[in-house]
Scaffold this active site. Structure first.
Site, PDB file in Angstrom:
ATOM      1  N   SER A 193      -5.191   3.556  -7.250  1.00 12.33           N
ATOM      2  CA  SER A 193      -5.574   1.605  -7.178  1.00 12.33           C
ATOM      3  C   SER A 193      -6.091   1.790  -8.074  1.00 12.33           C
ATOM      4  O   SER A 193      -5.424   1.424  -9.609  1.00 12.33           O
ATOM      5  CB  SER A 193      -6.128   1.774  -5.897  1.00 12.33           C
ATOM      6  OG  SER A 193      -5.902  -0.007  -6.013  1.00 12.33           O
ATOM      7  N   ASP A 229       3.044  -1.854  -0.409  1.00  9.20           N
ATOM      8  CA  ASP A 229       2.151  -2.283  -1.384  1.00  9.20           C
ATOM      9  C   ASP A 229       3.039  -3.202  -1.973  1.00  9.20           C
ATOM     10  O   ASP A 229       3.377  -3.756  -3.140  1.00  9.20           O
ATOM     11  CB  ASP A 229       1.934  -1.376  -2.209  1.00  9.20           C
ATOM     12  CG  ASP A 229       0.575  -1.513  -3.091  1.00  9.20           C
ATOM     13  OD1 ASP A 229       0.005  -2.991  -3.146  1.00  9.20           O
ATOM     14  OD2 ASP A 229       0.775  -0.234  -3.492  1.00  9.20           O
ATOM     15  N   HIS A 268      -0.564  -0.356   0.929  1.00 10.47           N
ATOM     16  CA  HIS A 268      -1.332   0.449  -0.134  1.00 10.47           C
ATOM     17  C   HIS A 268      -2.829   1.245   0.499  1.00 10.47           C
ATOM     18  O   HIS A 268      -3.325   1.166   1.267  1.00 10.47           O
ATOM     19  CB  HIS A 268      -2.228  -0.324  -0.792  1.00 10.47           C
ATOM     20  CG  HIS A 268      -2.787  -0.180  -2.185  1.00 10.47           C
ATOM     21  ND1 HIS A 268      -2.150  -0.163  -3.244  1.00 10.47           N
ATOM     22  CD2 HIS A 268      -4.467  -0.678  -2.246  1.00 10.47           C
ATOM     23  CE1 HIS A 268      -3.563   0.050  -3.911  1.00 10.47           C
ATOM     24  NE2 HIS A 268      -4.569  -0.092  -3.781  1.00 10.47           N
TER      25      HIS A 268
END
Length: 318
Positions: A167, A260, A290
């Site tokens: 991320s 995501d 995600h």
């Protein structure tokens, strides 16, 4: 509105997402307002709830890497402390606002065991207290000084450096790799970007298509970016997706999740690298959202597949 896409989700994840959506609706009806406190609290609680396996490791040791702006705390994970192994910096996720080495401890232990590499997890500074470029400076300083740190600890290691980040940590990894292209003193062998944030302009289609109801949501991403980018930064120019590419960029593995909002920027990044003739691999995890590695107890098979991908990429491709 989610029925068709929800069908792709494993049942434990689907059930949990339904509960999360209902809880969110109740919270907002009661006047919930996002703050740094509850953003960090929620993120930490998520990981502690669903990453419960904490494997033993040969050596886990804390240290500090001196840097020009800030002495950066790090945690060293050595799977075989009597052997010299390659080294990877790990830069955790959390949107530049949340997350910590402590919260990611179990995940990084598994990463070290899966790959056999020495993993050095970086406790970089967080926004909004320390906005851009503080976290980037910390990450870059650690990349330049990590071998010196391991030598000072008397730990055997190979002078080979990789970067791994999820991320927001993936954004930091990619940016460090791009800066290293122009720094002859910094040689990065490989980078692994796990559902990375690579486009601060949020211009890719999946941001809208998957922007609500799948854990990470568009309005939350915008809030995180506002916490991080507080100056006059051009959000396109600081996005790894749009940075310059040379033949010095390391070989790259990008792993994204089907549902995501950041999915498409990961795919676009790999296409750019391939178009430039660089070694880059893209893997899409079907039915995932995600941060699914932070939901390990809900999606154990996908997590095992992901760690196996990292092992193959870092070791077979060396």
């Amino acid at each position: 509105m989610h029925d068709e896409r929800d069908a792709a989700l494993p049942k434990p994840l689907r059930d949990w997402l339904e509960q999360t959506r209902a809880a969110k609706a109740v919270a907002y009806a009661k006047g919930y307002r996002r703050t740094v406190i509850n953003a960090r609290e929620t993120f930490d609680a998520l990981i502690r709830t669903f990453v419960t396996e904490r494997p033993e490791l040969g050596l886990v040791r804390d240290d500090v890497i001196p840097a020009p702006d800030y002495p950066v705390p790090v945690r060293i994970y050595h799977p075989a402390p009597e052997e010299a192994r390659p080294v990877a910096l790990f830069l955790h996720g959390g949107g530049h606002v949340a997350g910590s080495v402590y919260v990611y401890d179990s995940l990084v232990r598994r990463l070290a065991l899966a790959t056999g590499w020495i993993i050095v997890a970086v406790e970089y500074r967080l926004a909004p207290e320390c906005p851009y470029p503080a976290a980037l400076k910390d990450s870059l300083a650690c990349a330049k000084r990590v071998f010196r740190c391991l030598t000072g600890q008397g730990l055997p290691h190979e002078p080979r450096l990789g970067l791994i980040g999820d991320s927001g940590g993936g954004a930091l990894c990619a940016t460090v790799s791009h800066l290293a292209q122009h720094d002859p003193g910094l040689d990065i062998e490989a980078q692994v970007l796990i559902y990375p944030s690579l486009d601060y302009t949020l211009s890719q289609p999946s941001v809208v298509a998957n922007g609500e109801g799948y854990l990470l949501e568009r309005e939350r991403i915008l809030w995180l970016f506002d916490c991080y980018l507080q100056g006059e930064e051009n959000r396109r120019s600081v996005s790894p997706l749009f940075m310059d590419i040379t033949e010095q960029l390391p070989r790259t593995l990008v792993i994204t999740a089907e549902l995501d909002p950041l999915r498409d920027e990961g795919a676009a990044y790999v296409e750019r690298l391939k178009a430039a003739g660089l070694t880059a691999e893209y893997r899409l995890m079907p039915g995932m959202v995600h941060a699914y590695l932070n939901l390990a107890d809900l999606v154990p098979d996908a997590c095992s597949q992901t760690y196996a991908l990292l092992d193959r990429f870092l070791n077979d491709g060396a």
